[in-house]
Design a protein around this motif. Structure first.
Motif, short mmCIF file in Angstrom:
data_model
loop_
_atom_site.label_atom_id
_atom_site.label_comp_id
_atom_site.label_asym_id
_atom_site.label_seq_id
_atom_site.Cartn_x
_atom_site.Cartn_y
_atom_site.Cartn_z
N ARG A 11 0.88 -1.27 -0.07
CA ARG A 11 0.22 0.06 0.00
C ARG A 11 0.65 1.26 -0.09
O ARG A 11 2.04 1.17 0.62
N ASP A 12 0.21 2.27 -0.58
CA ASP A 12 0.83 3.49 -0.31
C ASP A 12 1.16 4.07 1.06
O ASP A 12 -0.06 3.81 1.73
N GLU A 13 2.10 4.59 1.53
CA GLU A 13 2.02 5.11 2.78
C GLU A 13 2.82 6.24 2.91
O GLU A 13 3.50 6.66 1.95
N THR A 14 2.67 7.17 4.18
CA THR A 14 3.42 8.30 4.12
C THR A 14 4.70 7.99 4.51
O THR A 14 5.16 7.51 5.56
N LYS A 24 7.01 13.92 6.12
CA LYS A 24 5.90 15.07 6.04
C LYS A 24 6.79 16.40 6.16
O LYS A 24 8.03 16.40 7.22
N LEU A 51 6.93 7.06 -6.15
CA LEU A 51 6.78 8.50 -5.12
C LEU A 51 6.02 9.71 -5.46
O LEU A 51 6.18 9.97 -6.77
N THR A 89 1.36 14.71 -1.74
CA THR A 89 -0.07 15.18 -1.44
C THR A 89 0.16 16.02 -0.42
O THR A 89 0.74 16.61 0.24
N GLY A 106 -2.74 13.38 2.58
CA GLY A 106 -3.25 12.06 2.14
C GLY A 106 -4.09 11.95 0.75
O GLY A 106 -4.88 11.15 0.43
N ALA A 162 -2.74 13.01 -5.60
CA ALA A 162 -1.18 13.45 -6.05
C ALA A 162 -1.17 14.71 -6.51
O ALA A 162 -2.02 15.37 -7.41
N GLU A 198 2.89 15.89 2.24
CA GLU A 198 3.40 14.34 2.42
C GLU A 198 4.01 13.95 1.17
O GLU A 198 3.39 13.92 0.14
N ARG A 222 4.40 10.54 -0.21
CA ARG A 222 3.64 8.86 -0.40
C ARG A 222 4.28 8.22 -1.24
O ARG A 222 5.09 8.58 -2.28
N GLN A 253 5.47 3.78 -1.92
CA GLN A 253 5.60 2.31 -1.44
C GLN A 253 6.95 2.01 -0.95
O GLN A 253 7.89 2.38 -1.60
#
Length: 130
Positions: free
Chosen positions: A6-9, A12, A44, A47, A50, A53, A85, A87, A89
């Motif tokens: 999953r996409d994650e942060t 920040k 990458l 955002t 979240g 894009a 952020e 974002r 993988q």
């Protein structure tokens, strides 16, 4: 079996428009100071909170850094601070991820006259803090 990634942060950070003009952000270059290798971090993009894009997507890092170009210039009012952020993988659990802007030129912004006049070239007065 296959593993869903999953996409994650991954990071920040905030950007602030200093000086006497509004700024149009064009691109941001982020550098990973952690131990994750270029191929460990993929797809990458930037955002806000979240959401969708704001930049084009980059497949992976190159020499520990990634330059993300805004699909539309991001308007930053004079004095405004905006949080973004990073974002993507992460294909690693043991390596560290620690992104930041290395130098002022990593943030490309243009002063804009959208409301008010611009005094001199203030593209370099944008500051960031992590």
């Amino acid at each position: 079996g296959s593993v869903a990634v999953r996409d994650e942060t991954l990071a920040k950070f905030t950007v602030q428009a200093l000086g006497n003009s509004h700024q149009l952000l064009e691109s941001i270059t982020l550098t990973n100071r952690g131990t994750a290798r270029d191929q460990d971090l993929r797809n990458l993009y930037l955002t806000r909170h979240g959401g969708r894009a704001l930049t084009s997507m980059k497949k992976s890092l190159s020499d520990d850094s990634v330059t993300l170009r805004f699909t539309q210039q991001f308007f930053l009012k004079k004095g405004q601070t905006v949080s973004f952020e990073l974002r993507g993988q992460a294909y690693t659990s043991s390596k560290t991820i620690n992104f930041g802007l290395e130098e002022e030129s990593d943030l490309v912004a243009l002063p804009t006259r959208r409301s008010g006049r611009t005094i001199g070239n203030e593209a370099r007065t944008s500051r960031y803090k992590e």
